[in-house]
Design a protein around this motif. Structure first.
Motif, short mmCIF file in Angstrom:
data_model
loop_
_atom_site.label_atom_id
_atom_site.label_comp_id
_atom_site.label_asym_id
_atom_site.label_seq_id
_atom_site.Cartn_x
_atom_site.Cartn_y
_atom_site.Cartn_z
N GLU A 97 -0.67 4.22 -5.52
CA GLU A 97 -1.63 3.29 -4.92
C GLU A 97 -2.70 2.87 -5.92
O GLU A 97 -3.15 1.73 -5.91
N GLN A 98 -3.12 3.78 -6.78
CA GLN A 98 -4.10 3.42 -7.81
C GLN A 98 -3.56 2.30 -8.69
O GLN A 98 -4.28 1.37 -9.05
N ASN A 99 -2.27 2.38 -9.03
CA ASN A 99 -1.65 1.33 -9.84
C ASN A 99 -1.54 0.02 -9.06
O ASN A 99 -1.80 -1.06 -9.60
N THR B 295 -3.00 -4.59 -3.48
CA THR B 295 -3.45 -4.13 -2.16
C THR B 295 -4.67 -4.95 -1.75
O THR B 295 -5.74 -4.82 -2.34
N ASP C 58 -15.50 -4.82 -5.17
CA ASP C 58 -15.67 -4.61 -6.61
C ASP C 58 -16.85 -5.45 -7.10
O ASP C 58 -16.79 -6.68 -7.11
N GLN D 26 -1.16 8.72 -3.93
CA GLN D 26 -2.43 8.33 -4.54
C GLN D 26 -2.25 7.68 -5.91
O GLN D 26 -2.90 6.66 -6.21
N THR D 27 -1.39 8.25 -6.75
CA THR D 27 -1.19 7.69 -8.10
C THR D 27 -0.57 6.31 -8.03
O THR D 27 -1.01 5.37 -8.72
N TYR E 189 0.86 -1.19 0.00
CA TYR E 189 0.00 0.00 0.00
C TYR E 189 0.89 1.23 0.00
O TYR E 189 1.87 1.31 0.74
N ASN F 114 -3.45 -0.96 -6.57
CA ASN F 114 -4.79 -1.49 -6.38
C ASN F 114 -5.36 -2.06 -7.67
O ASN F 114 -6.00 -3.12 -7.67
N ALA F 115 -5.11 -1.37 -8.79
CA ALA F 115 -5.63 -1.84 -10.08
C ALA F 115 -5.06 -3.20 -10.45
O ALA F 115 -5.70 -3.97 -11.17
#
Length: 608
Positions: free
Chosen positions: A431-433, A440, A446, A428-429, A424, A435-436
């Motif tokens: 973490e988005q990658n 994480t 979902d 933010q950027t 984690y 998580n995608a």
């Protein structure tokens, strides 16, 4: 005497009828021959389409289960042949005869499905795959190792654009394929071909997406733009917590310009003076107020949260209070267990410990999750955990080439899926990658990818979860691969120890005889989550252990069904329930659960 006029007319009609019937029979015979001829041709063409598609998909799917560069070379060599197979299948299925049949009642949608299948596969091999192979051809000759454990990130950065385009094309074509109504086809051959193709193409798309994610994440993670600092949390799943296990030690990993350095591990006791992670009101109620083990939420218990974002936030709160944390803030958190370390050792090579013991890609997990508690003191345990983590993670990308990059990508993906690894980032950027790409871990959230969540937390101060084995059976009861579906789930936990085994084990493993919990008991606080946007119903409990039926509770605004299962040696419990997924589902039901001390998650899927 003249015949009456009426009789003459009737005779004339009968004569004409006798003359017309042979023509009608002839025309009917000709029509039958034509229909039979067309049907025979159509059937022959359908078999040809099926054969072309199966050969093409089989060649492509061989890549989805391997990390071997030789398989890529073979695909590259066979690509012209594969392209010819899909071209022929696509041309046949879009011929005049098929276009007419596509408008026919009853079977028209089946024909359209076949046409959509051939178009999607043809698009994959003529657009997506060539771009994908272009990336790997360029990286095969690139020098990714800069020496001294440093990685030359520039070739990976240069390949990101082409890899992203290839993946976008691949995912779109596979999404088009999945959207076809093939599972409802009236013709058995069409339905079976569609379902088989869907399974193989989905695996291929997942593999490509995983690799594309690696290309996107690795340069940033390894500090191509700026250094990053992550707290590395070592977990022992022998004392289960929802997201993994009790945290034994925490170290600092720094990544900068393609290089990883890791160390400064501190045992959990070093963090005790700096308080807890600040639980929410519902976390306090679930894990502290409701026993039998009242969580303190200090460093040991931070993996108790099913959502690893909460673990990271709590870890940061404690870290910032420490003297070393004040000097060096962290950018994120990495959670690892011995199964993940074992997989890395299998790739990077054996690890020799300070006492001469050699850990391999086969024995590391058992040593760190069971043997170590029989042979070493807690202080020695912390030293060995830290030593193995430092060597395994530190050499994760050493001597990098495209083959190893593929291996590491596959390991991280599969280990994250089963919660042996999680990361984690507070950026933010980034973490988005993370998580995608599924790096994480989190409770079901979902709706398009439905999962049931089952998370357990050991309620005795013991290392009994090495002996508590968990298995599950998911049976599909209705629904297409896309849209609302229903399933029946059976989840079983078994204490594999016998009463005789208990007497031979140390107290550190089986628990204290002075506690209110029985020695050798696996006592599991169990949380069951429905899929996001879906529901759970008809929960029942069976087995040889006396376990209360889970009751409905709330944890951080999510509904959970919770109970405590007290498993004496040799006993088991099975939770069975029905599941309905969201109408937004685009995949079959999965299971997210607390990791065990081995790779196999113990999931059996029926009627998929």
């Amino acid at each position: 005497m003249r015949e009456p006029r009426g009789r003459h007319i009737a005779a004339s009609v009968r004569l004409r009828r006798h003359r017309v019937w042979p023509w009608l029979l002839l025309v009917l015979f000709v029509l039958v021959l034509a229909i039979v001829g067309i049907g025979s041709r159509f059937y022959s063409e359908a078999k040809a389409v099926k054969a072309h598609e199966q050969r093409a998909v089989s060649m492509l799917s061989s890549f989805s289960g391997t990390n071997n560069l030789n398989s890529l070379d073979q695909i590259s060599q066979k690509l012209p042949q594969v392209q010819d197979e899909t071209r022929q299948a696509n041309e046949i299925s879009h011929g005049t005869l098929w276009n007419i049949a596509a408008k026919a009642p009853y079977i028209g949608n089946d024909i359209k499905t076949v046409q959509g299948m051939t178009s999607s596969v043809d698009g994959i091999v003529h657009d997506s795959v060539p771009q994908f192979l272009e990336v790997f051809e360029s990286l095969k000759t690139a020098n990714l190792s800069a020496g001294n454990g440093q990685i030359n990130l520039q070739p990976i950065i240069q390949a990101q654009g082409t890899m992203k385009d290839a993946n976008t094309s691949m995912q779109q074509q596979v999404a088009n394929y999945r959207a076809l109504p093939g599972n409802k086809a009236h013709i058995g051959m069409v339905r079976r071909s569609y379902l088989m193709g869907n399974m193989k193409l989905s695996a291929l798309a997942k593999k490509v997406n995983q690799l594309a994610g690696t290309f996107q994440i690795v340069p940033d993670f390894l500090g191509a733009k700026q250094p990053h600092h992550f707290a590395v949390m070592n977990m022992t799943t022998s004392e289960a917590r929802s997201a993994g296990g009790l945290v034994g030690s925490v170290g600092l990993m720094t990544t900068s310009n393609g290089q990883i350095s890791i160390g400064n591990f501190q045992p959990n006791t070093a963090y005790f003076p700096y308080g807890n992670g600040g639980p929410t009101a519902s976390e306090q109620a679930m894990f502290h107020d409701w026993g039998p083990l009242n969580m303190s939420f200090d460093i040991r218990d931070l993996a108790v949260y099913p959502d690893n974002a909460r673990t990271a936030q709590s870890m940061q709160a404690i870290w910032n209070r420490t003297p070393w944390g004040e000097k060096q803030p962290i950018d994120g958190v990495v959670m690892v267990d011995p199964v993940f370390l074992q997989k890395l050792i299998a790739v990077n090579g054996n690890v020799k410990l300070s006492d001469g013991r050699v850990l391999t890609g086969m024995n590391t997990a058992e040593f760190l999750l069971n043997t170590i508690y029989k042979q070493y003191t807690p202080q020695q345990q912390d030293v060995y955990f830290s030593e193995v983590s430092t060597k395994a993670i530190g050499s994760m990308f050493s001597g990098l080439n495209i083959g190893k990059l593929m291996q590491v990508s596959s390991i991280v993906g599969s280990m994250a899926k089963n919660r042996h690894f999680s990361i984690y980032s507070f950026d933010q950027t980034m973490e988005q990658n993370f998580n995608a790409n599924g790096y994480t871990s989190q409770s079901p959230s979902d709706e398009t990818k439905p999962e049931v969540g089952v998370y357990v937390t050991q309620q005795s101060s013991s290392k009994m979860d090495w002996y508590v084995h968990r298995s599950s059976k998911i049976t599909k009861t209705s629904g297409a691969p896309i849209g609302q579906q229903t399933y029946h789930v059976e989840y079983t936990m078994t204490n594999t120890l016998s009463s005789k085994d208990v007497s031979a084990l140390p107290q550190y493993i089986i628990g204290s005889p002075y506690s209110q919990i029985g020695v050798g008991h696996g006592v599991e606080k169990t949380l069951i989550y429905a899929p996001a946007g879906g529901s759970i119903g008809g929960i029942k409990v069976s087995g040889t252990a006396n376990v209360p039926v889970p009751s409905q509770k709330t944890l951080n605004d999510k509904v959970v069904y919770a109970t405590v299962a007290d498993l004496a040696p040799g006993t088991s419990v099975t939770f069975s329930f029905d599941v309905t997924t969201s109408s937004k589902s685009t995949a079959e039901l999965g299971l997210d659960q607390t990791p065990m001390g081995w790779e196999d998650p113990g999931i059996a899927r029926m009627n998929y």
